[in-house]
Design a protein around this motif. Structure first.
Motif, PDB file in Angstrom:
ATOM      1  N   LYS A 142       0.832  -1.204   0.000  1.00  0.00           N
ATOM      2  CA  LYS A 142       0.000   0.000   0.000  1.00  0.00           C
ATOM      3  C   LYS A 142       0.869   1.256   0.000  1.00  0.00           C
ATOM      4  O   LYS A 142       1.696   1.442   0.885  1.00  0.00           O
ATOM      5  N   PRO A 143       0.719   2.151  -0.980  1.00  0.00           N
ATOM      6  CA  PRO A 143       1.574   3.338  -1.026  1.00  0.00           C
ATOM      7  C   PRO A 143       1.211   4.344   0.059  1.00  0.00           C
ATOM      8  O   PRO A 143       0.060   4.442   0.485  1.00  0.00           O
ATOM      9  N   LEU A 144       2.208   5.065   0.495  1.00  0.00           N
ATOM     10  CA  LEU A 144       2.008   6.157   1.447  1.00  0.00           C
ATOM     11  C   LEU A 144       2.070   7.455   0.657  1.00  0.00           C
ATOM     12  O   LEU A 144       3.092   7.772   0.041  1.00  0.00           O
ATOM     13  N   ARG A 145       0.988   8.200   0.651  1.00  0.00           N
ATOM     14  CA  ARG A 145       0.940   9.471  -0.075  1.00  0.00           C
ATOM     15  C   ARG A 145       1.028  10.611   0.914  1.00  0.00           C
ATOM     16  O   ARG A 145       0.201  10.722   1.824  1.00  0.00           O
ATOM     17  N   LEU A 146       2.014  11.465   0.706  1.00  0.00           N
ATOM     18  CA  LEU A 146       2.389  12.500   1.661  1.00  0.00           C
ATOM     19  C   LEU A 146       2.441  13.851   0.960  1.00  0.00           C
ATOM     20  O   LEU A 146       3.169  14.013  -0.025  1.00  0.00           O
ATOM     21  N   LEU A 147       1.654  14.818   1.438  1.00  0.00           N
ATOM     22  CA  LEU A 147       1.644  16.174   0.885  1.00  0.00           C
ATOM     23  C   LEU A 147       2.231  17.142   1.901  1.00  0.00           C
ATOM     24  O   LEU A 147       1.838  17.141   3.065  1.00  0.00           O
ATOM     25  N   ASP A 148       3.180  17.958   1.460  1.00  0.00           N
ATOM     26  CA  ASP A 148       3.695  19.051   2.282  1.00  0.00           C
ATOM     27  C   ASP A 148       3.066  20.335   1.758  1.00  0.00           C
ATOM     28  O   ASP A 148       3.437  20.836   0.691  1.00  0.00           O
ATOM     29  N   ALA A 149       2.089  20.854   2.489  1.00  0.00           N
ATOM     30  CA  ALA A 149       1.368  22.067   2.092  1.00  0.00           C
ATOM     31  C   ALA A 149       2.067  23.272   2.701  1.00  0.00           C
ATOM     32  O   ALA A 149       1.954  23.540   3.890  1.00  0.00           O
ATOM     33  N   GLY A 150       2.806  24.011   1.867  1.00  0.00           N
ATOM     34  CA  GLY A 150       3.666  25.085   2.333  1.00  0.00           C
ATOM     35  C   GLY A 150       5.089  24.578   2.457  1.00  0.00           C
ATOM     36  O   GLY A 150       5.759  24.769   3.475  1.00  0.00           O
ATOM     37  N   CYS A 151       5.564  23.917   1.394  1.00  0.00           N
ATOM     38  CA  CYS A 151       6.834  23.188   1.438  1.00  0.00           C
ATOM     39  C   CYS A 151       8.060  24.076   1.415  1.00  0.00           C
ATOM     40  O   CYS A 151       9.164  23.617   1.708  1.00  0.00           O
ATOM     41  N   GLY A 152       7.901  25.364   1.031  1.00  0.00           N
ATOM     42  CA  GLY A 152       9.071  26.236   0.958  1.00  0.00           C
ATOM     43  C   GLY A 152      10.110  25.685   0.003  1.00  0.00           C
ATOM     44  O   GLY A 152       9.798  25.272  -1.117  1.00  0.00           O
ATOM     45  N   GLU A 153      11.384  25.631   0.477  1.00  0.00           N
ATOM     46  CA  GLU A 153      12.467  25.158  -0.387  1.00  0.00           C
ATOM     47  C   GLU A 153      12.674  23.654  -0.282  1.00  0.00           C
ATOM     48  O   GLU A 153      13.659  23.122  -0.793  1.00  0.00           O
ATOM     49  N   GLY A 154      11.747  22.949   0.344  1.00  0.00           N
ATOM     50  CA  GLY A 154      11.692  21.499   0.242  1.00  0.00           C
ATOM     51  C   GLY A 154      12.447  20.684   1.267  1.00  0.00           C
ATOM     52  O   GLY A 154      12.356  19.453   1.263  1.00  0.00           O
ATOM     53  N   SER A 155      13.187  21.323   2.176  1.00  0.00           N
ATOM     54  CA  SER A 155      14.047  20.582   3.097  1.00  0.00           C
ATOM     55  C   SER A 155      13.267  19.649   4.008  1.00  0.00           C
ATOM     56  O   SER A 155      13.677  18.507   4.250  1.00  0.00           O
ATOM     57  N   HIS A 156      12.135  20.123   4.546  1.00  0.00           N
ATOM     58  CA  HIS A 156      11.386  19.311   5.507  1.00  0.00           C
ATOM     59  C   HIS A 156      10.837  18.045   4.849  1.00  0.00           C
ATOM     60  O   HIS A 156      10.990  16.932   5.370  1.00  0.00           O
ATOM     61  N   LEU A 157      10.172  18.197   3.707  1.00  0.00           N
ATOM     62  CA  LEU A 157       9.593  17.045   3.025  1.00  0.00           C
ATOM     63  C   LEU A 157      10.674  16.067   2.590  1.00  0.00           C
ATOM     64  O   LEU A 157      10.515  14.846   2.730  1.00  0.00           O
ATOM     65  N   SER A 158      11.781  16.582   2.076  1.00  0.00           N
ATOM     66  CA  SER A 158      12.857  15.710   1.640  1.00  0.00           C
ATOM     67  C   SER A 158      13.415  14.898   2.806  1.00  0.00           C
ATOM     68  O   SER A 158      13.642  13.688   2.681  1.00  0.00           O
ATOM     69  N   ALA A 159      13.625  15.556   3.962  1.00  0.00           N
ATOM     70  CA  ALA A 159      14.188  14.863   5.125  1.00  0.00           C
ATOM     71  C   ALA A 159      13.221  13.818   5.672  1.00  0.00           C
ATOM     72  O   ALA A 159      13.626  12.694   6.013  1.00  0.00           O
ATOM     73  N   ILE A 160      11.938  14.164   5.751  1.00  0.00           N
ATOM     74  CA  ILE A 160      10.946  13.210   6.274  1.00  0.00           C
ATOM     75  C   ILE A 160      10.792  12.035   5.311  1.00  0.00           C
ATOM     76  O   ILE A 160      10.719  10.875   5.740  1.00  0.00           O
ATOM     77  N   GLY A 161      10.761  12.303   4.018  1.00  0.00           N
ATOM     78  CA  GLY A 161      10.698  11.220   3.042  1.00  0.00           C
ATOM     79  C   GLY A 161      11.901  10.297   3.146  1.00  0.00           C
ATOM     80  O   GLY A 161      11.778   9.070   3.066  1.00  0.00           O
ATOM     81  N   HIS A 162      13.081  10.886   3.334  1.00  0.00           N
ATOM     82  CA  HIS A 162      14.308  10.087   3.502  1.00  0.00           C
ATOM     83  C   HIS A 162      14.196   9.184   4.723  1.00  0.00           C
ATOM     84  O   HIS A 162      14.540   7.992   4.671  1.00  0.00           O
ATOM     85  N   ASN A 163      13.702   9.739   5.837  1.00  0.00           N
ATOM     86  CA  ASN A 163      13.567   8.944   7.061  1.00  0.00           C
ATOM     87  C   ASN A 163      12.593   7.789   6.881  1.00  0.00           C
ATOM     88  O   ASN A 163      12.816   6.685   7.389  1.00  0.00           O
TER      89      ASN A 163
END
Length: 298
Positions: free
Chosen positions: A106-127
């Protein structure tokens, strides 16, 4: 990765996930055409940029969040200032995956609403990928500030990046298991529409001591030295039937260059004179990070 390779990779990603999207103008479904554009049934077209993002705004947007601000925010992110907060969110999502979405396919679909320059979403996705979800994480970052999205697309190849408006989110109903909304404005009606029936919103807001050192120096004698998030928490509680929250507080020592970037990245400095800012950014300082992590289910 060359620009052509990046463009091809994003076009292929969009082709796989085109059902996630809807036209922000007319609300109809969308398809990828000629590996170059997202086009809706009524022929509204949105090109995939050379950097690998899609601009899905239906109007021009003016914002004070410029390239220099996002460069400063990227540097502060790389300093580890937000590290414990990112780790806290990541650990919560990992636990949720193990408890509530046990199916391996089952895929996990994750939206970062207000992602800015992307650091938070990239780090959480990596984890999340570190915990064995590598092929099942579908990440999407959106922000109304084009400069931030351009920087995210140039820096991080994995998630899909979109320039988009929270009031007209270009996604179909119930597409995301989790929505991140980190130190950013909210649109709760859209969040509820976009979450799956068992989906969760993660909203991060400042605690009362967040950047208290800057507040004390910027706003002494103005009545703005203190901050309360009570109103934000009350508004959050109106929109979700099940709510949990965590408080996270720690202190970080920043050197003089990092202090300059911290001051430049925060809207707290927007109404402060350049003389005051110059006096503050001359040396090392210990800064308070104070966050409230809100979790809401429909």
């Amino acid at each position: 990765m060359s620009r052509n390779d990046r463009l091809l990779k994003k076009a292929q990603w969009l082709s796989m996930h085109e059902k996630m999207f809807k036209c922000p103008i007319c609300g109809s479904s969308m398809k990828v055409q000629q590996l170059a554009s997202l086009v809706c049934e009524n022929l509204h077209s949105y090109d995939i940029s050379r950097q690998g993002y899609v601009n899905l705004l239906s109007h021009r947007a003016k914002t004070k969040y410029d390239k220099a601000l996002f460069e400063a925010r990227k540097m502060i992110n790389s300093s580890g200032f937000f590290g414990p907060m990112i780790e806290g969110i990541s650990n919560r999502l990992i636990r949720m995956q193990k408890q509530e979405l046990p199916e391996s396919g089952k895929p996990l679909r994750l939206l970062d609403a207000g992602c800015g320059e992307g650091s938070h979403l990239s780090a959480i996705g990596h984890n999340l990928r570190e915990q064995g979800h590598e092929s099942n994480v579908v990440g999407v970052g959106m922000d109304i500030a084009k400069e931030g999205v351009v920087m995210a697309a140039k820096t991080y190849s994995d998630p899909m990046w979109c320039v988009a408006d929270l009031s007209q989110c270009p996604f179909a109903d119930e597409q995301f298991n989790y929505i991140l909304n980190i130190l950013s404005p909210s649109n709760y009606s859209e969040f509820r529409r976009l979450l799956t029936s068992d989906g969760m919103l993660v909203k991060v807001i400042p605690g009362s001591l967040y950047l208290q050192e800057l507040r004390a120096l910027f706003y002494t004698g103005t009545g703005k030295e203190t901050y309360s998030n009570d109103g934000t928490m009350e508004l959050f509680s109106r929109h979700f039937e099940r709510i949990e929250f965590e408080e996270l507080q720690y202190r970080v020592v920043l050197d003089s260059e990092q202090m300059k970037q911290l001051i430049h990245m925060t809207p707290l400095s927007w109404s402060v004179s350049s003389e005051v800012i110059e006096r503050m950014s001359g040396g090392e300082m210990e800064i308070t990070a104070d966050f409230t992590l809100l979790y809401g289910w429909k």
